[in-house]
Design an enzyme around this catalytic site. Structure first.
Site, PDB file in Angstrom:
ATOM      1  N   ARG A  13       0.824  -1.216   0.000  1.00 30.12           N
ATOM      2  CA  ARG A  13       0.000   0.000   0.000  1.00 30.12           C
ATOM      3  C   ARG A  13       0.862   1.272   0.000  1.00 30.12           C
ATOM      4  O   ARG A  13       0.546   2.258   0.659  1.00 30.12           O
ATOM      5  CB  ARG A  13      -0.930   0.062   1.209  1.00 30.12           C
ATOM      6  CG  ARG A  13      -1.959  -1.035   1.267  1.00 30.12           C
ATOM      7  CD  ARG A  13      -3.004  -0.891   0.157  1.00 30.12           C
ATOM      8  NE  ARG A  13      -4.135  -1.757   0.391  1.00 30.12           N
ATOM      9  CZ  ARG A  13      -4.178  -3.048   0.035  1.00 30.12           C
ATOM     10  NH1 ARG A  13      -3.167  -3.590  -0.608  1.00 30.12           N
ATOM     11  NH2 ARG A  13      -5.244  -3.771   0.284  1.00 30.12           N
ATOM     12  N   SER A  43     -10.440  -0.737   3.771  1.00 29.80           N
ATOM     13  CA  SER A  43      -9.644  -1.014   4.980  1.00 29.80           C
ATOM     14  C   SER A  43      -9.230   0.310   5.606  1.00 29.80           C
ATOM     15  O   SER A  43      -8.600   1.136   4.946  1.00 29.80           O
ATOM     16  CB  SER A  43      -8.376  -1.778   4.611  1.00 29.80           C
ATOM     17  OG  SER A  43      -8.686  -2.974   3.971  1.00 29.80           O
ATOM     18  N   GLU A  69      -4.537   3.106   7.112  1.00 33.97           N
ATOM     19  CA  GLU A  69      -4.210   2.995   5.699  1.00 33.97           C
ATOM     20  C   GLU A  69      -4.838   4.186   4.976  1.00 33.97           C
ATOM     21  O   GLU A  69      -4.362   4.622   3.943  1.00 33.97           O
ATOM     22  CB  GLU A  69      -4.786   1.675   5.165  1.00 33.97           C
ATOM     23  CG  GLU A  69      -4.302   1.330   3.804  1.00 33.97           C
ATOM     24  CD  GLU A  69      -5.394   0.753   2.937  1.00 33.97           C
ATOM     25  OE1 GLU A  69      -5.047   0.190   1.911  1.00 33.97           O
ATOM     26  OE2 GLU A  69      -6.576   0.875   3.269  1.00 33.97           O
TER      27      GLU A  69
HETATM   28  N1  EPU Z   1     -10.610 -11.339  10.096  1.00 34.97           N
HETATM   29  C1  EPU Z   1     -11.296 -11.451  11.280  1.00 34.97           C
HETATM   30  N2  EPU Z   1     -12.213 -10.495  11.598  1.00 34.97           N
HETATM   31  C2  EPU Z   1     -12.461  -9.445  10.789  1.00 34.97           C
HETATM   32  C3  EPU Z   1     -11.765  -9.322   9.591  1.00 34.97           C
HETATM   33  C4  EPU Z   1     -10.826 -10.284   9.263  1.00 34.97           C
HETATM   34  O1  EPU Z   1     -11.099 -12.370  12.062  1.00 34.97           O
HETATM   35  O2  EPU Z   1     -13.325  -8.639  11.134  1.00 34.97           O
HETATM   36  C5  EPU Z   1      -9.646 -12.385   9.718  1.00 34.97           C
HETATM   37  C6  EPU Z   1     -10.156 -13.210   8.528  1.00 34.97           C
HETATM   38  O3  EPU Z   1     -10.953 -14.260   8.947  1.00 34.97           O
HETATM   39  C7  EPU Z   1      -8.885 -13.687   7.896  1.00 34.97           C
HETATM   40  C8  EPU Z   1      -7.921 -12.553   8.133  1.00 34.97           C
HETATM   41  O4  EPU Z   1      -8.454 -11.796   9.219  1.00 34.97           O
HETATM   42  O5  EPU Z   1      -8.374 -14.811   8.564  1.00 34.97           O
HETATM   43  C9  EPU Z   1      -7.715 -11.691   6.893  1.00 34.97           C
HETATM   44  O6  EPU Z   1      -8.961 -11.154   6.458  1.00 34.97           O
HETATM   45  P1  EPU Z   1      -9.271 -10.859   4.903  1.00 34.97           P
HETATM   46  O7  EPU Z   1      -8.899 -12.023   4.082  1.00 34.97           O
HETATM   47  O8  EPU Z   1     -10.649 -10.333   4.807  1.00 34.97           O
HETATM   48  O9  EPU Z   1      -8.261  -9.756   4.483  1.00 34.97           O
HETATM   49  P2  EPU Z   1      -7.716  -8.483   5.251  1.00 34.97           P
HETATM   50  O10 EPU Z   1      -6.279  -8.736   5.575  1.00 34.97           O
HETATM   51  O11 EPU Z   1      -8.609  -8.128   6.352  1.00 34.97           O
HETATM   52  C10 EPU Z   1      -6.809  -7.344   3.067  1.00 34.97           C
HETATM   53  C11 EPU Z   1      -6.858  -5.972   2.417  1.00 34.97           C
HETATM   54  C12 EPU Z   1      -8.195  -5.738   1.708  1.00 34.97           C
HETATM   55  C13 EPU Z   1      -8.367  -6.829   0.668  1.00 34.97           C
HETATM   56  C14 EPU Z   1      -8.308  -8.197   1.398  1.00 34.97           C
HETATM   57  C15 EPU Z   1      -8.358  -9.336   0.434  1.00 34.97           C
HETATM   58  C16 EPU Z   1      -5.422  -4.558   3.743  1.00 34.97           C
HETATM   59  C17 EPU Z   1      -5.324  -3.455   4.736  1.00 34.97           C
HETATM   60  N3  EPU Z   1      -6.641  -4.949   3.403  1.00 34.97           N
HETATM   61  O12 EPU Z   1      -7.783  -7.348   4.103  1.00 34.97           O
HETATM   62  O13 EPU Z   1      -8.085  -4.491   1.012  1.00 34.97           O
HETATM   63  O14 EPU Z   1      -9.616  -6.695   0.002  1.00 34.97           O
HETATM   64  O15 EPU Z   1      -7.052  -8.324   2.115  1.00 34.97           O
HETATM   65  O16 EPU Z   1      -7.150  -9.382  -0.257  1.00 34.97           O
HETATM   66  O17 EPU Z   1      -4.398  -5.033   3.294  1.00 34.97           O
HETATM   67  C18 EPU Z   1      -8.587  -2.158   1.031  1.00 34.97           C
HETATM   68  O18 EPU Z   1      -7.382  -1.975   0.879  1.00 34.97           O
HETATM   69  O19 EPU Z   1      -9.394  -1.208   1.137  1.00 34.97           O
HETATM   70  C19 EPU Z   1      -9.076  -3.527   1.134  1.00 34.97           C
HETATM   71  C20 EPU Z   1     -10.347  -3.789   1.332  1.00 34.97           C
END
Ligand code: EPU
Length: 597
Positions: A166, A240, A338
């Site tokens: 990012r 995010s 972010e």
């Molecule tokens: N999780 C939880 N609770 C929550 C959210 C997530 O326990 O409320 C756990 C999920 O179960 C999973 C892990 O955290 O085990 C990761 O969650 P997820 O796969 O949804 O991805 P993320 O790391 O929360 C990142 C990006 C998103 C992108 C997703 C999918 C960042 C800051 N965010 O989210 O990007 O869509 O991966 O690749 O890196 C954005 O940048 O605006 C954005 C939405």
């Protein structure tokens, strides 16, 4: 061309958060010629300029008192190099999700995992957007920009963009200097998706019974996003809100992991680093659905702060602070937004207003040192500046530990050092508290940096003792530099014969330990709202301004308000001295808070 610029424009709809915000001026352009025409106007030349894309990653903390620009440069062109490579060139104003759909529709692989991300092509290069195991940097070939300094069109190769999670050069040293005109992407003609390693996509092939096509991945990604992320046309948000924190594995294993009975999800990164999902931390800190005013921790994905209808920027920043504090106290991890905070207000807190011995001086029986007035208690000089969502410390006095605890400071993003004298650096070791999961960026002149490497040699060894402070030293000159996009201008002054630095941040400047300042540096001090400047006492001193010298500087540069700092007991008692100063000049004291709105 004047009609390109509109005045007092409601730009709420230009952001996905949907929090009411106005810009003093707003200008859109569809070509380079129109951009250049805008740049020739007084509205552009006399105001702070902010370029936005789809507004999907912005939080305006207050109305924007400047000119907001937006590109409407459109067009998608493609060039096939050979059977393996296709180049797509998109105007910065193209909607990102349309661009992805265009590529998927034509069978060009590489972008399908990034379907549905809000925003525009120009921002894909600045923010290095990403999702489901792919980042824009994996497909960006080059970025064509307009250079505001040289007034030329320049091209950055992928390497030159210094992409990271990012992050890119456009968020740091190049921030604000370039306007993205077009982005070119290198894709592979293929009906089959290439990157399926990310959790929810891994099982897609098994479910379908064949290797997924571009469209199948695109559709699955949209389905996943819809199930977790709010639709910006219905519920405002900026996606995010926080980055997923990255920390040394040792810190994760020793400090974080024991705080939860089961395994905390984490991903291994190169360099013995570990990334932890911020959404998991927020949820397991008990914040799911937490609300302040109209701002809510989105229950389906806790990484998102949602605008439930009537959120104000204050409710979002309040919720952001609460999340950071709660996650930190539960998991000892400090989250970093972010989202880009657009906040031109400056909060200043004087942590110490005393000279090198402080006031009271040990064993001194004078009536200042024995005064019971809290304004006569002066720890060694240092200030904290909060602006654009960053906490910047200027100088680490030997009293820093006491100051941090007294002012309840829980986060410092960077430290600026004016000079190497002990009363300004003696507390650097106390910054350990902020070096646990990241290095502390330290900005100092080359001479000061060399001195610190000797003084704190234990912190700069190849294999330091565990737990010592870890500094990321940036050597600075006399020119403006950027900390996460925040412009900081060093002001060269002399402390007797020693060259040292003051700093200007927005309409605030801080100068300590000055005795002389060159005429040429005074220009950097024009148009200030607040100047904090040293004044040791009424009697002259060989290396510090006395009150008369400080007042002479204030009279020259005419800030709206000035505060005197780095004061010794010879100055006299606060209550006796304050009435003797001009109307807009005050004596600083420990704990003083100043706000430039
Ligand atoms: N999780 C939880 N609770 C929550 C959210 C997530 O326990 O409320 C756990 C999920 O179960 C999973 C892990 O955290 O085990 C990761 O969650 P997820 O796969 O949804 O991805 P993320 O790391 O929360 C990142 C990006 C998103 C992108 C997703 C999918 C960042 C800051 N965010 O989210 O990007 O869509 O991966 O690749 O890196 C954005 O940048 O605006 C954005 C939405």
């Amino acid at each position: 061309m004047k009609e390109l610029i509109r005045k007092d424009v409601d730009i709420t709809a230009m952001t996905t958060f949907g929090i009411p915000v106005k810009a003093r001026y707003f200008a859109e352009y569809s070509s380079l010629a129109e951009l250049q025409a805008i740049m020739r106007t007084p509205e552009y030349q006399q105001n702070e300029a902010l370029h936005i894309g789809g507004g999907s990653n912005l939080l305006f903390v207050n109305n924007f008192d400047g000119i907001v620009l937006h590109s409407r440069i459109k067009g998608i062109k493609e060039y096939r190099k050979n059977d393996d490579t296709i180049y797509i060139i998109a105007g910065a104003g193209e909607k990102w999700s349309d661009l992805v759909d265009y590529c998927v529709g034509r069978g060009y692989a590489g972008m399908e995992n990034m379907a549905g991300i809000p925003g525009e092509a120009g921002a894909s290069a600045i923010q290095n957007v990403g999702a489901y195991g792919v980042e824009a940097k994996d497909v960006i070939f080059s970025v064509e920009c307009y250079d505001r300094l040289s007034h030329r069109v320049v091209r950055f190769t992928n390497d030159e963009c210094k992409f990271a999670y990012r992050d890119s050069i456009f968020k740091h040293e190049a921030r604000g200097r370039y306007f993205v005109l077009r982005v070119s992407y290198r894709l592979t003609p293929s009906p089959i998706a290439s990157t399926l390693e990310y959790g929810p996509l891994r099982s897609l092939g098994d479910t379908l019974g064949h290797r997924p096509t571009l469209r199948e991945v695109r559709d699955e990604v949209i389905r996943l996003r819809d199930s977790k992320l709010p639709d910006p046309s219905v519920i405002g948000s900026a996606g995010s809100f926080f980055k997923n924190p990255v920390m040394p594995r040792r810190y994760f294993e020793k400090t974080v992991a024991p705080l939860w009975p089961e395994e905390i999800p984490h991903y291994d990164l190169p360099g013995d680093m570990v990334k932890v999902p911020a959404g998991w931390l927020i949820e397991h800190a008990g914040l799911k659905g937490k609300r302040i005013g109209g701002a809510e921790v989105y229950p389906k994905q806790c990484l998102v702060i949602a605008n439930t209808g009537n959120a104000s920027a204050a409710s979002v920043t309040g919720l952001c602070d609460l999340i950071r504090k709660t996650v930190h106290s539960r998991f000892r991890i400090l989250l970093h937004p972010e989202v880009n905070f657009i906040d031109t207000s400056v909060h200043i807190e004087v942590l110490g207003s005393g000279t090198s011995r402080g006031v009271p001086e040990p064993a001194c029986p004078c009536d200042v040192c024995t005064s019971s007035d809290p304004k006569d208690k002066r720890l060694r000089a240092s200030v904290l500046v909060r602006t654009h969502g960053l906490n910047i410390l200027i100088d680490a006095s030997p009293d820093l530990r006491t100051q941090l605890i007294r002012s309840q400071i829980t986060d410092i993003d960077a430290t600026l050092i004016t000079h190497q004298h002990y009363d300004h650096v003696g507390g650097l070791d106390d910054l350990r508290a902020f070096c646990l999961d990241k290095d502390m960026p330290l900005y100092a002149s080359a001479a000061v940096a060399a001195d610190l490497r000797k003084r704190l040699d234990y912190a700069f060894r190849p294999h330091p003792y565990p737990g010592v402070p870890v500094f990321d030293v940036h050597e600075i000159g006399d020119h403006t530099f950027y900390i996460d996009g925040l412009a900081v201008t060093p002001i060269a002054v002399k402390h007797a014969s020693l060259p040292i630095l003051g700093f200007r941040i927005g309409r605030f400047a801080y100068i300590t330990d000055a005795k002389t300042i060159e005429e040429s540096e005074l220009e950097k001090l024009t148009g200030l709202d607040v100047l904090i400047v040293n004044a040791l006492r009424f009697e002259p001193h060989f290396s510090h301004f006395d009150v008369q010298e400080a007042l002479a500087l204030i009279e020259r540069v005419k800030p709206r308000q000035a505060w005197l700092t780095h004061i010794c007991h010879d100055m006299g008692r606060h209550e006796d001295v304050a009435p003797r100063l001009p109307e807009n000049v005050h004596l600083a004291y420990d704990g003083l808070k100043i706000l430039i709105p």
